[in-house]
Design an enzyme around this catalytic site. Structure first.
Site, PDB file in Angstrom:
ATOM      1  N   SER A   1     -21.571  -0.566  -4.860  1.00 48.71           N
ATOM      2  CA  SER A   1     -20.301   0.028  -5.281  1.00 48.71           C
ATOM      3  C   SER A   1     -20.097   1.426  -4.713  1.00 48.71           C
ATOM      4  O   SER A   1     -19.909   1.595  -3.525  1.00 48.71           O
ATOM      5  CB  SER A   1     -20.204   0.035  -6.808  1.00 48.71           C
ATOM      6  OG  SER A   1     -18.973   0.558  -7.230  1.00 48.71           O
TER       7      SER A   1
ATOM      8  N   ASP B   1     -12.966   1.835  -5.448  1.00 58.34           N
ATOM      9  CA  ASP B   1     -14.364   2.096  -5.119  1.00 58.34           C
ATOM     10  C   ASP B   1     -14.847   1.016  -4.149  1.00 58.34           C
ATOM     11  O   ASP B   1     -14.079   0.155  -3.723  1.00 58.34           O
ATOM     12  CB  ASP B   1     -15.227   2.194  -6.384  1.00 58.34           C
ATOM     13  CG  ASP B   1     -15.241   0.924  -7.220  1.00 58.34           C
ATOM     14  OD1 ASP B   1     -14.558  -0.057  -6.841  1.00 58.34           O
ATOM     15  OD2 ASP B   1     -15.933   0.887  -8.252  1.00 58.34           O
TER      16      ASP B   1
ATOM     17  N   ASP C   1     -16.715  -1.751  -4.088  1.00 60.19           N
ATOM     18  CA  ASP C   1     -16.601  -3.197  -4.321  1.00 60.19           C
ATOM     19  C   ASP C   1     -15.301  -3.536  -5.051  1.00 60.19           C
ATOM     20  O   ASP C   1     -15.128  -4.643  -5.540  1.00 60.19           O
ATOM     21  CB  ASP C   1     -17.816  -3.715  -5.098  1.00 60.19           C
ATOM     22  CG  ASP C   1     -17.966  -3.097  -6.481  1.00 60.19           C
ATOM     23  OD1 ASP C   1     -17.420  -1.995  -6.714  1.00 60.19           O
ATOM     24  OD2 ASP C   1     -18.634  -3.700  -7.347  1.00 60.19           O
TER      25      ASP C   1
ATOM     26  N   ASP D   1     -13.953  -3.185  -7.888  1.00 56.80           N
ATOM     27  CA  ASP D   1     -13.773  -3.657  -9.269  1.00 56.80           C
ATOM     28  C   ASP D   1     -13.155  -2.568 -10.142  1.00 56.80           C
ATOM     29  O   ASP D   1     -12.878  -2.783 -11.321  1.00 56.80           O
ATOM     30  CB  ASP D   1     -15.077  -4.182  -9.875  1.00 56.80           C
ATOM     31  CG  ASP D   1     -16.173  -3.132  -9.990  1.00 56.80           C
ATOM     32  OD1 ASP D   1     -16.011  -2.030  -9.418  1.00 56.80           O
ATOM     33  OD2 ASP D   1     -17.190  -3.409 -10.646  1.00 56.80           O
TER      34      ASP D   1
END
Length: 456
Positions: free
Chosen positions: A97, A242, A244, A246
């Site tokens: 992340s 960010d 990734d 999510d």
């Protein structure tokens, strides 16, 4: 040997010293041996180390007899989506992340995207990875590539289906992370449906060297490019993700970064405007703005301990339509109670259309009514002793005490929450107040608590 990469909610560690291809292979073997799924979906982010770690993970899964659908470059929520949408029994995303360049990790789920965290199986996986007591499998699994993107885009568009969207100009900052391909696909879909939304894309190309910094919009220095683009293009909103994707972070038309806390209120409003009476789950760190909006729109507020595993469990228990944390994690019933960084901004488009107000005005009303400090972190020797000191200091004022997560003290016109970090030697403080004659300036509460926390 005890592995440091196993955390409370996921796997995360420094490359080579804490996480490497051998450990990734063993994680695949352990997941397969413990859960014995027929098939799972696997994806990875743009980090330079991710493809090799993913291949080692897949090799471990295959040797445990598990078939793998390799989703390629994905964000975490594409793996979550695959885990509840496809005929598979779990999913793993290789990602670190927003962590530094020399880190990587994994996020793991079971069937229907149910989280695997320390309380729900991650410790068992860790024990097997460490002991390497692997049982030879009677069969070897297969691996095939699968493109989840078209189905994922169709699902996302369901959140604005049959909604009128007013003409809007949006700055999209993927931060050279995994979000770019989804932004491109949504842009094409918007054009196809003749939705009057213009996408201004910056740092959209995936690049594991992260030439514009690690994609972490919580870092003040990483916000400037989004802010500048909003101002230059006179956009209605900026969105930054960010690594990734999510989590997404929103900027108003003036380029101002919006605290995740106020976005929870906006999204609660988006759902309750469509369906009054729904349940909304929130964390205990900052609550007054959220509960005020839920009451105003005739919803039911449900409080949960912070952290994705707790929020998802409480949402399932109450069949809540939405759950939000001030840390910019937003969870949705129609997304198998998982967190998504794509659904929130789509819903905000509907609020901007319904209210015909600029984002700055919508948020300014909330900030004026319920100012907050934002989360302030302190490095302390003993978190619990410090919390007890705060409790003793304020006990004579007879606040309402809530210990759902750390300690919350409610004084009527102001409120604080203080809690120990799950992952670091930090104490996290949040303060909020009401716009009332008794209320002091926010900084005076911050100074008072800072002195109390840092005193020897």
């Amino acid at each position: 040997m005890s592995l440091k990469c196993f955390k409370a909610y996921d796997i995360r560690g420094q490359l080579d010293t804490e996480l490497n291809e051998d450990i990734a292979y063993r994680i695949g073997r352990a997941y397969g041996q413990i859960y014995q799924p027929k098939t799972i979906a696997v994806g990875c982010d743009v980090r330079l180390s991710s493809p090799a770690l993913k291949q080692a993970l897949i090799r471990g899964l295959n040797e445990a007899g598990v078939d793998v659908l390799d989703l390629g470059l994905t964000g975490t929520e594409e793996v979550y989506f695959a885990a509840f949408h496809l005929d598979v029994q779990g999913g793993i995303e290789v990602t670190a992340s927003h962590n530094p360049m020399d880190y990587n990790g994994m996020k793991l789920v079971r069937e229907n995207a149910r989280p695997i965290s320390a309380d729900t199986g991650l410790k068992e996986i860790q024990a097997l990875v460490e002991s390497q007591q692997f049982v030879p499998s009677t069969s070897t699994g297969s691996c095939q590539n699968y493109n989840i993107l078209p189905e994922f885009i169709e699902h996302l568009m369901g959140y604005i289906k049959d909604q009128t969207i007013r003409p809007l100009k949006l700055v999209m900052n993927a931060g050279n992370g995994a979000a770019g391909h989804v932004i491109d696909a949504l842009e094409q879909k918007f054009k196809q449906l003749k939705l009057p939304v213009e996408f201004i894309k910056i740092h959209n190309e995936p690049n594991g060297h992260f030439p514009h910094g690690i994609p972490n919009p919580l870092l003040v220095e990483n916000r400037e490019s989004t802010r500048q683009a909003v101002l230059i293009h006179q956009a209605d909103m900026g969105i930054a993700w960010d690594g990734d994707f999510d989590r997404c972070f929103l900027f108003d038309e003036k380029g101002q970064f919006i605290e995740g806390y106020y976005i929870v209120g906006l999204l609660a409003q988006a759902f309750l405007a469509k369906q009054a009476g729904e349940k909304i789950v929130h964390d205990p760190r900052l609550i007054w703005n959220t509960t005020d909006i839920i009451d105003k729109y005739q919803g039911i507020a449900v409080q949960s301990k912070s952290g994705h595993a707790f929020i998802k469990e409480v949402m399932r228990e109450h069949n809540a339509v939405y759950g939000g944390e001030m840390s910019a994690h937003h969870y949705f019933r129609d997304f198998a109670y998982c967190d998504s960084g794509m659904i929130p901004w789509l819903l905000v488009l509907t609020v901007l259309t319904q209210t015909q107000q600029p984002l700055s005005v919508l948020v300014a009303q909330m900030i004026a009514q319920f100012p907050c400090s934002g989360e302030i972190n302190f490095t302390v020797q003993d978190s619990q002793a410090t919390i007890q000191r705060i409790l003793q200091h304020y006990r004579s004022q007879e606040p309402q005490i809530d210990d759902t997560d750390g300690i919350s003290l409610d004084f009527g016109h102001w409120r604080l929450n203080v809690r120990a970090s799950n992952t670091e030697p930090l104490l996290r403080l949040n303060i909020e107040s009401r716009n009332s004659p008794q209320t002091r300036p926010m900084q005076s509460y911050v100074d008072e608590l800072s002195q109390l926390i840092t005193q020897a």
